[in-house]
Design an enzyme around this catalytic site. Structure first.
Site, PDB file in Angstrom:
ATOM      1  N   GLY A 178       0.799  -1.219   0.000  1.00  0.00           N
ATOM      2  CA  GLY A 178       0.000   0.000   0.000  1.00  0.00           C
ATOM      3  C   GLY A 178       0.828   1.264   0.000  1.00  0.00           C
ATOM      4  N   GLY A 180       2.506   3.643   1.622  1.00  0.00           N
ATOM      5  CA  GLY A 180       3.035   3.826   2.961  1.00  0.00           C
ATOM      6  C   GLY A 180       3.498   5.234   3.251  1.00  0.00           C
ATOM      7  CE  LYS A 202       8.261   7.702  -3.240  1.00  0.00           C
ATOM      8  NZ  LYS A 202       8.928   7.066  -4.423  1.00  0.00           N
ATOM      9  CG  ASP A 214      10.265   7.505   8.271  1.00  0.00           C
ATOM     10  OD1 ASP A 214       9.856   7.316   7.099  1.00  0.00           O
ATOM     11  OD2 ASP A 214      11.438   7.823   8.532  1.00  0.00           O
ATOM     12  N   GLY A 215       6.856   6.938   6.929  1.00  0.00           N
ATOM     13  CA  GLY A 215       6.009   7.726   6.037  1.00  0.00           C
ATOM     14  C   GLY A 215       6.714   8.888   5.369  1.00  0.00           C
ATOM     15  CG  ASP A 376       5.023  -3.342  -4.985  1.00  0.00           C
ATOM     16  OD1 ASP A 376       5.577  -4.430  -5.189  1.00  0.00           O
ATOM     17  OD2 ASP A 376       5.617  -2.369  -4.459  1.00  0.00           O
ATOM     18  CG  ASP A 386       5.802   3.656  -6.919  1.00  0.00           C
ATOM     19  OD1 ASP A 386       5.357   4.810  -7.076  1.00  0.00           O
ATOM     20  OD2 ASP A 386       5.228   2.804  -6.248  1.00  0.00           O
TER      21      ASP A 386
END
Length: 668
Positions: A178, A180, A202, A214-215, A376, A386
């Protein structure tokens, strides 16, 4: 139980199928390098295009915004509304497992004292925003995660969200992944092109899908993604895009070391990926597989009628029906004969495969290596997606991977076409029930209860037949597009069956053996004059321009033999060029002009990006970001308006010997 049995059976058959296809290919013993590369796999970029100069754009406030994704797909059942998410303590949102959903409502974390480091003017234009909007407080707050278009006082507007998906990483099932650290803000529509984009941040903070992370995103990787997204689009390679780069000066992110944080505002027509189907299949969620497939056809693509009709003959790279299939098939129509009848879901699967085949052809033609082609990271729209340890090849080395964790070379340049097909097979597993159902796909019993025991063998046989056929179509579309692109890069106009082996393959063999720079070879070939190739002495003189600054490299190579080999190839090329352009100077000038339109002078190589990162992060420079972006957005020009001509030539020149074939980690 029957549903699980069906997928286990289908998976076994699909594994057998790909093994059979690869074995059959190996037994054919293809003779050339390009044949070997294409044997692993059984027209234009789709980035949304440009406004052109006629549309001035609108303000951020007036930009049409929507939430089609969250309005049509199932939300996280624990936080099913924006209000439920907004007023919940942030730690309650996760990280955690999310089932029965394709997204969670979640807002970005606020960024203190953000610094806008760069904005892509091409991205601003293509979204449909006015020039100058990047200077407004609203724009700067938005791209820093400090503004949304949901009003808590009225509980109206569009609330941000993060997608749920899974994926196979390095060939193994990784479970729930997902978004993140990526959070989508809204969808926007360009009022001129009518193209809809999903705007996303992002590095915007933790989501339920952050797992143990930690995102955040570090400045280093954010600079790389910001530049390469726009560079790929400028090269006409289908790609997600980058609007802006923002430094989060008070965010210190721990990776291998403590690094500054950053946020990339990026956009795409869709962020859906094969991994979105993977997670649903792994959980046996057939209801949402059908819902998602329908959403993709009706909202990501231009409707069921936009999908390709069944091919009237076996797929072939030279067949017009393969390259440009008929479309406008009514959704309910079943095409073909048993056991391979195609329903609308089969047509959707074919279109996804075709889009990805075209994108991989571009990667191979321009020597772009993604580095982490997990499911993904494989787009349902065929976009480059990505960006982690990516790179453009320097010396032509088909075994090169930019990912220093890829010890088995799974994601090397050579393997990209086969890996994308492997990923598409995983999509075939997810869509297998819908594909195999054929004409019964809309029957009430099938929709509500699933596959009956007596129907299972027929369904599996049909799915197997269609997926094998899609593999052949994928291979043919890839080969046709790759050949088209390479023909243009070599300056050829007419088609000649011998070109594949005698020109394309031999050129790549020569580049590899002599350790020649891939993109420099093509750019330098542009300016070669036919009159200079009329005798052996002239051809050997021209051959010298393709070497590195230090001369001939490569084990066992010497200058005389290297020049002789290149000269032999140049003679073949000269003959073909004269067939297409003639022998006079006018033809040469036109040919050079056309070749420079497809052979870039500048590409964002790893060493250039590394220098950029060092100068921004450690040197405190800012202007250099815009200079690199200016060159990335206009890669085919001979010079730019950066104000530093010497620097431009250095970045376009010979790669320093110690900086060739650089590698990096997935840590970002």
């Amino acid at each position: 139980m029957l549903y699980d049995t069906l997928y286990k059976s289908l998976k076994i058959l699909l594994i057998s199928l790909i093994s059979y296809m690869l074995l059959r290919t190996l037994l054919q013993r293809p003779s050339s390098r390009l044949a070997r590369m294409t044997a692993y796999v059984s027209n234009n970029a789709v980035n949304g295009g440009s406004n052109g100069a006629s549309f001035a754009g609108v303000s951020l406030q007036d930009l049409p915004k929507s939430d089609t994704f969250t309005s049509n797909l199932p939300p996280d059942p624990e936080f099913p509304t924006p209000s439920a998410s907004h007023y919940a303590p942030r730690q309650d949102l996760g990280p955690r497992m999310v089932k029965g959903a394709l997204y969670t409502f979640v807002r970005p974390e606020e960024t203190s004292d953000p610094e806008l480091l760069g904005v892509s003017p091409a991205a601003l234009r293509d979204i449909g925003l006015q020039h100058g909007q990047e200077d407004t407080p609203d724009f700067r707050a938005l791209v820093a995660g400090n503004k949304t278009y949901w009003d808590p006082s009225t509980e109206k507007g569009i609330y941000p969200w993060a997608q749920c998906y899974g994926g196979y990483q390095f060939g193994s099932w990784a479970g729930q992944l997902g978004d993140g650290r990526a959070i989508s803000l809204f969808e926007s529509t360009n009022q001129s092109t009518k193209t809809r984009y999903e705007i996303q941040l992002k590095g915007a903070g933790k989501t339920p899908y952050s797992r143990f992370a930690d995102g955040k995103a570090v400045l280093r990787s954010s600079i790389r993604e910001y530049i390469v997204s726009e560079a790929l689009n400028a090269l006409h390679i289908p790609s997600t895009r980058a609007l802006s780069l923002t430094l989060a000066p008070n965010s210190r992110v721990r990776r291998e070391r403590i690094e500054p944080g950053a946020i990339v505002a990026r956009f795409a027509q869709s962020w859906l990926r094969i991994g979105t189907f993977d997670i649903l299949r792994a959980r046996g969620d057939r209801k949402n597989i059908r819902k998602l497939a329908t959403y993709v056809a009706e909202n990501v693509y231009s409707g069921w009628e936009s999908l390709p009709s069944i091919l009237p003959e076996p797929a072939s790279a030279t067949s017009s029906s393969t390259i440009n299939p008929a479309r406008n098939v009514p959704p309910e129509k079943i095409e073909g004969k048993p056991p391979g009848e195609e329903n609308r879901f089969a047509r959707l699967y074919r279109e996804i495969a075709r889009r990805n085949a075209i994108t991989v052809a571009y990667w191979q033609a321009y020597a772009f290596t993604n580095g982490v082609l997990n499911t993904d990271n494989t787009s349902l729209l065929g976009l480059s997606l990505d960006f982690g340890p990516f790179a453009f090849l320097d010396n032509f080395d088909p075994s090169y991977t930019p990912n220093h964790d890829d010890h088995m070379l799974r994601y090397s340049y050579r393997n990209q076409p086969s890996i994308i097909w492997w990923n598409l097979l995983r999509l075939g597993e997810s869509l297998g029930e819908l594909i195999g159902a054929g004409s019964r796909v809309d029957e009430d019993q099938f929709v509500t209860e699933g596959v009956t025991k007596d129907f299972t063998p027929e369904l599996i046989k049909r799915a197997e037949t269609i997926i094998e056929r899609v593999g052949e179509e994928y291979k043919a579309v890839f080969l046709a597009e790759y050949t088209r692109l390479m023909r243009k890069r070599f300056g050829l106009v007419s088609e000649n069956a011998k070109d594949f082996d005698e020109l394309f393959s031999e050129a790549l063999d020569t580049m590899e053996a002599l350790e020649l720079d891939f993109n420099h070879f093509f750019r330098r070939l542009c300016s070669v004059k036919v009159k200079d190739l009329e005798n052996e002495e002239g051809r050997k003189w021209v051959a010298g321009r393709f070497f590195h600054a230090e001369g001939v490299t490569g084990l066992g190579n010497n200058e005389e033999e290297a020049k002789a080999r290149i000269a032999k190839w140049l003679e073949r090329w000269r003959i073909r060029i004269q067939e297409d352009w003639g022998s006079d100077e006018e033809g040469d000038e036109k040919r050079e002009e056309e070749m420079k339109k497809v052979n870039p002078k500048f590409i964002p190589r790893s060493w250039v990006l590394d220098e950029l990162i060092q100068r921004v992060e450690h040197g405190g420079e800012r202007e250099v970001i815009g200079q690199v972006m200016e060159m990335a957005l206009n890669p085919f020009q001979d010079e730019w308006k950066t104000g530093d001509r010497k620097q431009e030539e250095r970045w376009c020149g010979d790669v320093p010997r110690g900086n060739r074939q650089m590698m990096c980690s997935c840590s970002s």
